[in-house]
Design a protein around this motif. Structure first.
Motif, PDB file in Angstrom:
ATOM      1  N   VAL A 235       0.864  -1.178   0.000  1.00 35.46           N
ATOM      2  CA  VAL A 235       0.000   0.000   0.000  1.00 35.46           C
ATOM      3  C   VAL A 235       0.904   1.233   0.000  1.00 35.46           C
ATOM      4  CG1 VAL A 235      -1.732   1.302   1.295  1.00 35.46           C
ATOM      5  CG2 VAL A 235      -1.833  -1.184   1.241  1.00 35.46           C
ATOM      6  N   GLN A 236       0.627   2.144  -0.897  1.00 38.80           N
ATOM      7  CA  GLN A 236       1.385   3.396  -0.948  1.00 38.80           C
ATOM      8  C   GLN A 236       0.575   4.485  -0.260  1.00 38.80           C
ATOM      9  OE1 GLN A 236       1.679   3.560  -5.223  1.00 38.80           O
ATOM     10  NE2 GLN A 236       3.827   3.009  -5.125  1.00 38.80           N
ATOM     11  N   TYR A 237       1.210   5.612   0.000  1.00 37.63           N
ATOM     12  CA  TYR A 237       0.546   6.777   0.577  1.00 37.63           C
ATOM     13  C   TYR A 237      -0.112   6.446   1.915  1.00 37.63           C
ATOM     14  CZ  TYR A 237       1.130   8.064  -4.292  1.00 37.63           C
ATOM     15  OH  TYR A 237       1.654   8.277  -5.533  1.00 37.63           O
ATOM     16  N   LEU A 238       0.725   6.212   2.906  1.00 36.70           N
ATOM     17  CA  LEU A 238       0.266   5.819   4.234  1.00 36.70           C
ATOM     18  C   LEU A 238       0.270   6.980   5.214  1.00 36.70           C
ATOM     19  CD1 LEU A 238       2.501   2.639   4.517  1.00 36.70           C
ATOM     20  CD2 LEU A 238       0.070   2.684   4.005  1.00 36.70           C
ATOM     21  N   TYR A 239      -0.580   6.861   6.248  1.00 35.30           N
ATOM     22  CA  TYR A 239      -0.583   7.778   7.380  1.00 35.30           C
ATOM     23  C   TYR A 239      -0.370   6.972   8.653  1.00 35.30           C
ATOM     24  CZ  TYR A 239      -2.783  11.265   4.360  1.00 35.30           C
ATOM     25  OH  TYR A 239      -3.054  12.147   3.350  1.00 35.30           O
ATOM     26  N   ALA A 240       0.188   7.618   9.669  1.00 38.02           N
ATOM     27  CA  ALA A 240       0.336   7.006  10.986  1.00 38.02           C
ATOM     28  C   ALA A 240      -0.302   7.937  12.020  1.00 38.02           C
ATOM     29  CB  ALA A 240       1.806   6.792  11.314  1.00 38.02           C
ATOM     30  N   VAL A 241      -0.938   7.332  13.018  1.00 37.38           N
ATOM     31  CA  VAL A 241      -1.532   8.084  14.128  1.00 37.38           C
ATOM     32  C   VAL A 241      -1.051   7.423  15.407  1.00 37.38           C
ATOM     33  CG1 VAL A 241      -3.665   8.787  15.264  1.00 37.38           C
ATOM     34  CG2 VAL A 241      -3.583   8.657  12.772  1.00 37.38           C
ATOM     35  N   ALA A 242      -0.559   8.211  16.347  1.00 36.24           N
ATOM     36  CA  ALA A 242      -0.088   7.670  17.626  1.00 36.24           C
ATOM     37  C   ALA A 242      -0.957   8.196  18.748  1.00 36.24           C
ATOM     38  CB  ALA A 242       1.363   8.067  17.865  1.00 36.24           C
ATOM     39  N   GLY A 243      -1.183   7.358  19.738  1.00 36.95           N
ATOM     40  CA  GLY A 243      -1.922   7.793  20.916  1.00 36.95           C
ATOM     41  C   GLY A 243      -3.432   7.791  20.751  1.00 36.95           C
TER      42      GLY A 243
ATOM     43  N   TYR B 243     -11.393   5.477   6.756  1.00 40.91           N
ATOM     44  CA  TYR B 243     -10.616   6.441   5.989  1.00 40.91           C
ATOM     45  C   TYR B 243     -11.431   7.653   5.551  1.00 40.91           C
ATOM     46  CZ  TYR B 243      -7.806   8.914   2.779  1.00 40.91           C
ATOM     47  OH  TYR B 243      -7.135   9.933   2.176  1.00 40.91           O
ATOM     48  N   GLU B 244     -12.673   7.449   5.177  1.00 38.83           N
ATOM     49  CA  GLU B 244     -13.478   8.585   4.708  1.00 38.83           C
ATOM     50  C   GLU B 244     -13.692   9.637   5.800  1.00 38.83           C
ATOM     51  OE1 GLU B 244     -15.988   4.928   5.413  1.00 38.83           O
ATOM     52  OE2 GLU B 244     -14.422   5.391   3.985  1.00 38.83           O
ATOM     53  N   ASN B 245     -13.409   9.288   7.059  1.00 42.16           N
ATOM     54  CA  ASN B 245     -13.565  10.227   8.170  1.00 42.16           C
ATOM     55  C   ASN B 245     -12.234  10.766   8.695  1.00 42.16           C
ATOM     56  OD1 ASN B 245     -16.384   9.831   8.131  1.00 42.16           O
ATOM     57  ND2 ASN B 245     -16.140   7.966   9.324  1.00 42.16           N
ATOM     58  N   ILE B 246     -11.148  10.460   8.027  1.00 44.69           N
ATOM     59  CA  ILE B 246      -9.820  10.827   8.533  1.00 44.69           C
ATOM     60  C   ILE B 246      -9.648  12.332   8.708  1.00 44.69           C
ATOM     61  CG2 ILE B 246      -8.681  10.866   6.291  1.00 44.69           C
ATOM     62  CD1 ILE B 246      -6.227   9.623   7.648  1.00 44.69           C
ATOM     63  N   ASN B 247     -10.291  13.111   7.872  1.00 48.92           N
ATOM     64  CA  ASN B 247     -10.145  14.564   7.968  1.00 48.92           C
ATOM     65  C   ASN B 247     -11.268  15.250   8.740  1.00 48.92           C
ATOM     66  OD1 ASN B 247      -7.648  14.905   6.603  1.00 48.92           O
ATOM     67  ND2 ASN B 247      -8.712  14.435   4.694  1.00 48.92           N
ATOM     68  N   THR B 248     -12.226  14.472   9.249  1.00 55.19           N
ATOM     69  CA  THR B 248     -13.288  15.053  10.070  1.00 55.19           C
ATOM     70  C   THR B 248     -13.172  14.633  11.533  1.00 55.19           C
ATOM     71  OG1 THR B 248     -14.805  13.263   9.463  1.00 55.19           O
ATOM     72  CG2 THR B 248     -14.915  15.290   8.157  1.00 55.19           C
ATOM     73  N   ASP B 249     -12.587  13.467  11.801  1.00 53.27           N
ATOM     74  CA  ASP B 249     -12.346  13.051  13.175  1.00 53.27           C
ATOM     75  C   ASP B 249     -11.313  14.002  13.785  1.00 53.27           C
ATOM     76  OD1 ASP B 249     -12.441  10.632  15.258  1.00 53.27           O
ATOM     77  OD2 ASP B 249     -10.358  11.288  15.039  1.00 53.27           O
ATOM     78  N   LEU B 250     -11.607  14.562  14.946  1.00 47.11           N
ATOM     79  CA  LEU B 250     -10.719  15.567  15.538  1.00 47.11           C
ATOM     80  C   LEU B 250      -9.316  15.037  15.803  1.00 47.11           C
ATOM     81  CD1 LEU B 250     -13.110  17.458  17.973  1.00 47.11           C
ATOM     82  CD2 LEU B 250     -12.223  18.210  15.759  1.00 47.11           C
ATOM     83  N   CYS B 251      -9.206  13.777  16.189  1.00 43.99           N
ATOM     84  CA  CYS B 251      -7.883  13.230  16.467  1.00 43.99           C
ATOM     85  C   CYS B 251      -7.084  13.029  15.186  1.00 43.99           C
ATOM     86  CB  CYS B 251      -7.994  11.909  17.224  1.00 43.99           C
ATOM     87  SG  CYS B 251      -6.362  11.206  17.550  1.00 43.99           S
TER      88      CYS B 251
END
Length: 143
Positions: free
Chosen positions: A35-43, A50-58
């Motif tokens: 998979v290309q174009y990855l994101y990481a979230v810690a904590g 994925y469709e909510n990645i830019n609306t979820d506050l975290c």
């Protein structure tokens, strides 16, 4: 988390990893190879579609873009040959900006795990054990 730019589309595609610094994550090579174009979230302990990645506050505020990946040269990701690829299924990802270890994030404050950098453990031929998680009979499901 995958990006919408990725050519491979999985349902519920999530991998865990361990922060070894503010910029680097140790994870499974399988999480980095197909998979290309990855994101990481810690904590954060919440699965965000994925469709909510830019609306979820975290995830909106704390996601980091993976800008570099490294896996063993001998690694070949092939679903049909699980015994081969899973034997060396380890990789490193670098993110575009540091995770903040000094203040809380979404669910808990991210921290890095310690690494023993003693040169005697870095010599050729030294064995290492890496433990992780997965599923015994089902890997990733393609949409």
């Amino acid at each position: 988390m995958k990006s919408d730019k990725s050519s491979v589309q999985y349902t519920d595609w999530v991998c865990a990893g361990a922060l070894v610094s503010k910029l680097y994550i140790v994870t499974a090579a399988a999480c980095l190879e197909d998979v290309q174009y990855l994101y990481a979230v810690a904590g954060y302990t919440v699965l965000v579609e994925y469709e909510n990645i830019n609306t979820d506050l975290c995830t909106k505020n704390y996601k980091r873009k993976v800008v570099y990946t490294c896996v063993p040269k001998a690694y070949e990701f092939n679903y049909a040959n699980v015994e081969k690829w899973s034997a060396i299924d380890i990789g490193v990802a670098k993110v575009d900006s540091e995770f903040n270890f000094d203040k809380g994030a979404c669910s808990f404050r991210p921290q890095s795990i310690g690494i023993n950098y003693d040169p005697k453990y870095q010599a050729a031929g030294v064995d290492a054990i890496v433990l992780g998680w997965g599923h015994k009979s089902i890997w990733k499901r393609v949409r």
